[in-house]
Motif scaffolding. Structure first.
Motif, PDB file in Angstrom:
ATOM      1  N   ALA A  28      22.528  13.596  81.552  1.00 47.10           N
ATOM      2  CA  ALA A  28      23.023  14.943  81.250  1.00 47.10           C
ATOM      3  C   ALA A  28      23.853  14.938  79.963  1.00 47.10           C
ATOM      4  O   ALA A  28      23.784  15.873  79.166  1.00 47.10           O
ATOM      5  CB  ALA A  28      23.854  15.481  82.417  1.00 47.10           C
ATOM      6  N   THR A  31      21.438  14.731  77.082  1.00 47.23           N
ATOM      7  CA  THR A  31      20.780  16.034  76.943  1.00 47.23           C
ATOM      8  C   THR A  31      21.708  17.052  76.287  1.00 47.23           C
ATOM      9  O   THR A  31      21.277  17.834  75.444  1.00 47.23           O
ATOM     10  CB  THR A  31      20.323  16.554  78.321  1.00 47.23           C
ATOM     11  N   SER A  32      22.988  17.026  76.639  1.00 46.21           N
ATOM     12  CA  SER A  32      23.926  17.986  76.054  1.00 46.21           C
ATOM     13  C   SER A  32      24.168  17.722  74.569  1.00 46.21           C
ATOM     14  O   SER A  32      24.642  18.594  73.858  1.00 46.21           O
ATOM     15  CB  SER A  32      25.245  17.978  76.816  1.00 46.21           C
ATOM     16  N   ASP A  35      21.696  19.742  71.154  1.00 45.40           N
ATOM     17  CA  ASP A  35      22.024  20.835  70.230  1.00 45.40           C
ATOM     18  C   ASP A  35      22.700  20.331  68.965  1.00 45.40           C
ATOM     19  O   ASP A  35      22.320  20.701  67.854  1.00 45.40           O
ATOM     20  CB  ASP A  35      22.927  21.866  70.904  1.00 45.40           C
TER      21      ASP A  35
END
Length: 176
Positions: A28, A31-32, A35
């Motif tokens: 996670a 994944t964060s 951006d």
């Protein structure tokens, strides 16, 4: 790596998550970061295009013709950071984009690298804190049911930060 290991130890040690969830949490986290990774790549590409097509040279000439000496260099870097932040509405992007230009200004006008970095950070933050279309004011407006423009008269911190930095540029004693 040390931060990841320490976070895993603290997370499991405090019971925030079980050891079996460790890799899910790490996934996670990766994944964060997607951006910011995409933004970094786009900013690097934009800066390269601006440089390739003479934009950086244009900005340098524009700033350099209006400044002289270390104080002028500091004001040039400050205005540059503020304007780029107002254009990008993101202080991290503004610092990355203005960095190469600030480096050239600081080299030519005798501004230390630490001082240049501080000015970039301060004035990008001042801009980010005061523009009504920036993330900070949009978030504050959504939480308070006010418009960003209604909040602007109460932006004491960014205003005082900018005034303090300008006064420090003006009245700081230079070492001989």
């Amino acid at each position: 790596i040390a931060g990841t290991v320490l976070a895993a130890i603290v997370g499991v040690g405090t019971g925030a998550f079980a050891i079996g969830e460790l890799f899910q949490k790490m996934g996670a986290g990766v994944t964060s970061m997607y951006d910011i990774t995409v933004i970094s790549i786009i900013v690097a590409a934009i800066v390269a295009l601006v440089k390739e097509y003479g934009g950086i040279e244009f900005i340098l000439k524009l700033i350099k013709k209006n400044i002289n000496g270390p104080k002028g260099g500091e004001f040039g870097i400050s205005v540059l950071a503020l304007l780029v932040d107002c254009c990008t509405a993101n202080n991290t992007v503004a610092i990355v984009m203005a960095g190469p230009i600030a480096k050239e200004i600081s080299d030519e006008f005798g501004v230390s690298a630490k001082r240049s970095a501080s000015l970039l950070d301060i004035f990008a933050s001042v801009g980010q804190g005061m523009i009504p279309y920036g993330a900070q004011l949009l978030t504050a407006a959504s939480l308070s049911a006010l418009s960003p423009v209604q909040i602007m008269p109460y932006l004491f911190y960014p205003m005082l930060m900018g005034v303090s930095a300008v006064l420090f540029i003006l009245f700081r004693r230079r070492q001989a």
